[in-house]
Write a protein that holds these residues in place. Structure first.
Motif, PDB file in Angstrom:
ATOM      1  N   SER A   1       0.798  -1.225   0.000  1.00 50.55           N
ATOM      2  CA  SER A   1       0.000   0.000   0.000  1.00 50.55           C
ATOM      3  C   SER A   1       0.834   1.280   0.000  1.00 50.55           C
ATOM      4  N   ASN A   2       2.107   1.168   0.391  1.00 52.97           N
ATOM      5  CA  ASN A   2       2.897   2.406   0.489  1.00 52.97           C
ATOM      6  C   ASN A   2       4.204   2.376  -0.318  1.00 52.97           C
ATOM      7  N   ALA A   3       4.471   1.277  -1.024  1.00 41.39           N
ATOM      8  CA  ALA A   3       5.726   1.155  -1.790  1.00 41.39           C
ATOM      9  C   ALA A   3       5.800   2.227  -2.884  1.00 41.39           C
ATOM     10  N   PHE A   4       4.676   2.493  -3.532  1.00 46.22           N
ATOM     11  CA  PHE A   4       4.647   3.514  -4.587  1.00 46.22           C
ATOM     12  C   PHE A   4       5.139   4.861  -4.059  1.00 46.22           C
ATOM     13  N   LYS A   5       4.574   5.260  -2.909  1.00 49.80           N
ATOM     14  CA  LYS A   5       4.926   6.564  -2.329  1.00 49.80           C
ATOM     15  C   LYS A   5       6.412   6.675  -1.976  1.00 49.80           C
ATOM     16  N   CYS A   6       6.991   5.553  -1.541  1.00 46.84           N
ATOM     17  CA  CYS A   6       8.410   5.565  -1.160  1.00 46.84           C
ATOM     18  C   CYS A   6       9.300   5.812  -2.376  1.00 46.84           C
ATOM     19  N   VAL A   7       8.987   5.140  -3.469  1.00 49.04           N
ATOM     20  CA  VAL A   7       9.809   5.312  -4.677  1.00 49.04           C
ATOM     21  C   VAL A   7       9.551   6.686  -5.302  1.00 49.04           C
ATOM     22  N   GLU A   8       8.312   7.096  -5.241  1.00 46.35           N
ATOM     23  CA  GLU A   8       7.954   8.447  -5.710  1.00 46.35           C
ATOM     24  C   GLU A   8       8.742   9.514  -4.944  1.00 46.35           C
ATOM     25  N   ALA A   9       9.008   9.230  -3.662  1.00 51.76           N
ATOM     26  CA  ALA A   9       9.731  10.183  -2.814  1.00 51.76           C
ATOM     27  C   ALA A   9      11.225  10.223  -3.123  1.00 51.76           C
ATOM     28  N   GLY A  10      11.676   9.322  -3.972  1.00 52.32           N
ATOM     29  CA  GLY A  10      13.091   9.381  -4.356  1.00 52.32           C
ATOM     30  C   GLY A  10      13.905   8.133  -4.074  1.00 52.32           C
TER      31      GLY A  10
ATOM     32  N   ASP B   1      15.342   4.403  -4.487  1.00 48.92           N
ATOM     33  CA  ASP B   1      15.586   3.526  -5.643  1.00 48.92           C
ATOM     34  C   ASP B   1      14.863   2.194  -5.506  1.00 48.92           C
ATOM     35  N   GLY B   2      14.355   1.941  -4.331  1.00 45.85           N
ATOM     36  CA  GLY B   2      13.627   0.698  -4.115  1.00 45.85           C
ATOM     37  C   GLY B   2      13.122   0.640  -2.688  1.00 45.85           C
ATOM     38  N   VAL B   3      12.475  -0.477  -2.374  1.00 48.77           N
ATOM     39  CA  VAL B   3      11.900  -0.647  -1.038  1.00 48.77           C
ATOM     40  C   VAL B   3      12.435  -1.929  -0.400  1.00 48.77           C
ATOM     41  N   ALA B   4      12.780  -1.826   0.881  1.00 44.00           N
ATOM     42  CA  ALA B   4      13.191  -2.999   1.647  1.00 44.00           C
ATOM     43  C   ALA B   4      11.998  -3.491   2.441  1.00 44.00           C
ATOM     44  N   VAL B   5      11.726  -4.764   2.335  1.00 50.22           N
ATOM     45  CA  VAL B   5      10.509  -5.316   2.918  1.00 50.22           C
ATOM     46  C   VAL B   5      10.861  -6.486   3.835  1.00 50.22           C
ATOM     47  N   VAL B   6      10.258  -6.480   5.007  1.00 47.88           N
ATOM     48  CA  VAL B   6      10.490  -7.554   5.961  1.00 47.88           C
ATOM     49  C   VAL B   6       9.203  -8.358   6.112  1.00 47.88           C
ATOM     50  N   SER B   7       8.318  -7.925   7.035  1.00 50.21           N
ATOM     51  CA  SER B   7       7.155  -8.749   7.370  1.00 50.21           C
ATOM     52  C   SER B   7       6.147  -8.871   6.236  1.00 50.21           C
ATOM     53  N   ALA B   8       6.049  -7.868   5.345  1.00 50.79           N
ATOM     54  CA  ALA B   8       5.066  -7.940   4.258  1.00 50.79           C
ATOM     55  C   ALA B   8       5.414  -9.050   3.265  1.00 50.79           C
TER      56      ALA B   8
ATOM     57  N   ASP C   1       1.156 -14.971   3.609  1.00 47.12           N
ATOM     58  CA  ASP C   1       0.714 -16.333   3.299  1.00 47.12           C
ATOM     59  C   ASP C   1       1.320 -16.780   1.967  1.00 47.12           C
ATOM     60  N   ASP C   2       1.433 -15.847   1.049  1.00 45.95           N
ATOM     61  CA  ASP C   2       1.977 -16.146  -0.278  1.00 45.95           C
ATOM     62  C   ASP C   2       3.096 -15.150  -0.584  1.00 45.95           C
ATOM     63  N   PRO C   3       4.324 -15.457  -0.148  1.00 45.14           N
ATOM     64  CA  PRO C   3       5.432 -14.513  -0.321  1.00 45.14           C
ATOM     65  C   PRO C   3       5.696 -14.159  -1.784  1.00 45.14           C
ATOM     66  N   GLU C   4       5.461 -15.098  -2.693  1.00 46.46           N
ATOM     67  CA  GLU C   4       5.696 -14.799  -4.111  1.00 46.46           C
ATOM     68  C   GLU C   4       4.734 -13.713  -4.604  1.00 46.46           C
ATOM     69  N   ALA C   5       3.448 -13.895  -4.304  1.00 45.64           N
ATOM     70  CA  ALA C   5       2.450 -12.907  -4.724  1.00 45.64           C
ATOM     71  C   ALA C   5       2.696 -11.562  -4.044  1.00 45.64           C
ATOM     72  N   ALA C   6       3.071 -11.611  -2.761  1.00 43.86           N
ATOM     73  CA  ALA C   6       3.339 -10.368  -2.032  1.00 43.86           C
ATOM     74  C   ALA C   6       4.500  -9.620  -2.670  1.00 43.86           C
ATOM     75  N   ALA C   7       5.590 -10.356  -2.970  1.00 45.64           N
ATOM     76  CA  ALA C   7       6.762  -9.735  -3.591  1.00 45.64           C
ATOM     77  C   ALA C   7       6.383  -9.128  -4.944  1.00 45.64           C
ATOM     78  N   ALA C   8       5.658  -9.879  -5.749  1.00 46.60           N
ATOM     79  CA  ALA C   8       5.290  -9.407  -7.086  1.00 46.60           C
ATOM     80  C   ALA C   8       4.442  -8.136  -7.004  1.00 46.60           C
ATOM     81  N   ALA C   9       3.526  -8.106  -6.047  1.00 42.89           N
ATOM     82  CA  ALA C   9       2.646  -6.941  -5.916  1.00 42.89           C
ATOM     83  C   ALA C   9       3.424  -5.706  -5.476  1.00 42.89           C
ATOM     84  N   ILE C  10       4.354  -5.889  -4.555  1.00 36.06           N
ATOM     85  CA  ILE C  10       5.140  -4.738  -4.063  1.00 36.06           C
ATOM     86  C   ILE C  10       6.072  -4.236  -5.173  1.00 36.06           C
ATOM     87  N   LEU C  11       6.696  -5.175  -5.881  1.00 32.46           N
ATOM     88  CA  LEU C  11       7.591  -4.790  -6.976  1.00 32.46           C
ATOM     89  C   LEU C  11       6.833  -4.015  -8.053  1.00 32.46           C
TER      90      LEU C  11
END
Lengths: 213, 213
Positions: free
Chosen positions: A171-180, A182-189, A194-204
């Motif tokens: 929900s907030n990855a877009f705003k982070c990259v928009e803010a400058g 180069d990418g987002v570091a993700v831990v618990s998300a 439940d589905d780390p592959e789908a979660a990763a794909a959605a955030i990317l």
């Protein structure tokens, strides 16, 4: 030559959420399928034997994929596992000291949480982990949240690549990259999904959308 | 050639009792005056920046005295501080892995708490820390006390030098050396003493008496 690295989707493996070295390997395998571009092993709760076991297993998984493995804090584990780099916080061994042991090829990251830390950042750092952007439960010794405005200001202070960290999800990855960032570091998300592959794909996808916007 | 080491009176610096790097230096200075022969820095509670600061200060103090500095657990800190060796437990990086980074000159110690651990001891260990001999408050993850009989049996199983550790003070140092240990490792009986110099001297006297008896 220094290993190339892409901070777009930076998976930070959490010892408590993944529970075991094999749990880390499993999460990482799925996150790679979802498109994660770089992986950090962070397990301050584990004894070194277990951390080294995890590092060696992760390196065996990531090497053929061409995805860099970064070790949090422990230079000895980075050396023994032939990892690609190290990530340190403000109270860890400095990037300059780390560089002396790891050499020029190593990718060294440094956590930054304020303008003062950015101004005084060790020149041997290759990238900065900026945060926590939002309040987070996974890192108990993290400082106060910098927010999107703080992230924007800190990214603007440096030419080096920056990755946003702390409470980041789809929900907030877009705003982070928009803010400058180069990418987002993700831990618990990812580690807690439940589905780390789908979660990763959605955030990317969110991060990529922001880069193109 | 490997650095010579004498386990007679092995000071193990405790992070909580010494509180700061300078506190460790102060305790060590007094313990040296009391005759301590080898020093270990053990601070699992501290972040690495603080551990490295302590290691460098201790090395500057000990080098001119010809007293070896051993670092607990952290090979990176040992390398950066130019310490003389490393001490590891059963759940830490193995002596064989540590040797690969530290080289042949390094003194590597391994904690042993049972016959099985002694039989399976990594051949790269140069000495063994045997214990806990008595129950101890300073190391929360220590196993069950082996007692004087256990110490005697474990020392008899190896040709390598052994140091007794765990609850050792002036009143029981003689018995430990009499049981076959080459020396005694002391934590709170020196770090927590009002007069660390006098405490060290008294414990060393007991150990020496037992060696001559």
């Amino acid at each position: 030559m220094k290993k190339k690295f892409d901070l777009s989707l930076y998976l930070v493996l959490d010892a408590n959420l993944c529970m075991t070295p094999d749990g880390m390997v499993e999460t990482t395998r799925k996150a790679i399928d979802g498109g994660c571009t770089i992986v950090q092993l962070r397990a301050p709760e584990w004894k070194k034997k277990k951390v080294l076991e995890a590092a060696r297993k992760l390196k065996a998984l990531l090497e053929p994929e061409g995805i860099p493995l970064i070790i949090n804090d422990h230079i000895d584990v980075a050396l023994l596992s032939k990892a690609d780099g190290l990530h340190v916080g403000q109270d860890d061994i400095s990037p300059t000291d780390a560089r002396a042991l790891l050499g020029n090829k190593a990718v060294i990251g440094l956590s930054i949480g304020s303008g003062e830390e950015m101004r005084e950042a060790d020149p041997e750092a290759d990238y900065f982990g900026i945060g926590p952007v939002y309040a987070t439960q996974t890192k108990k010794d993290a400082g106060a949240a910098v927010g999107i405005e703080g992230l924007k200001e800190l990214c603007a202070m440096t030419e080096k690549p920056c990755v946003a960290i702390g409470g980041i999800n789809r929900s907030n990855a877009f705003k982070c990259v928009e803010a400058g960032a180069d990418g987002v570091a993700v831990v618990s998300a990812i580690c807690g999904a439940d589905d780390p592959e789908a979660a990763a794909a959605a955030i990317l996808q969110e991060a990529d959308l922001a880069k193109r916007s």
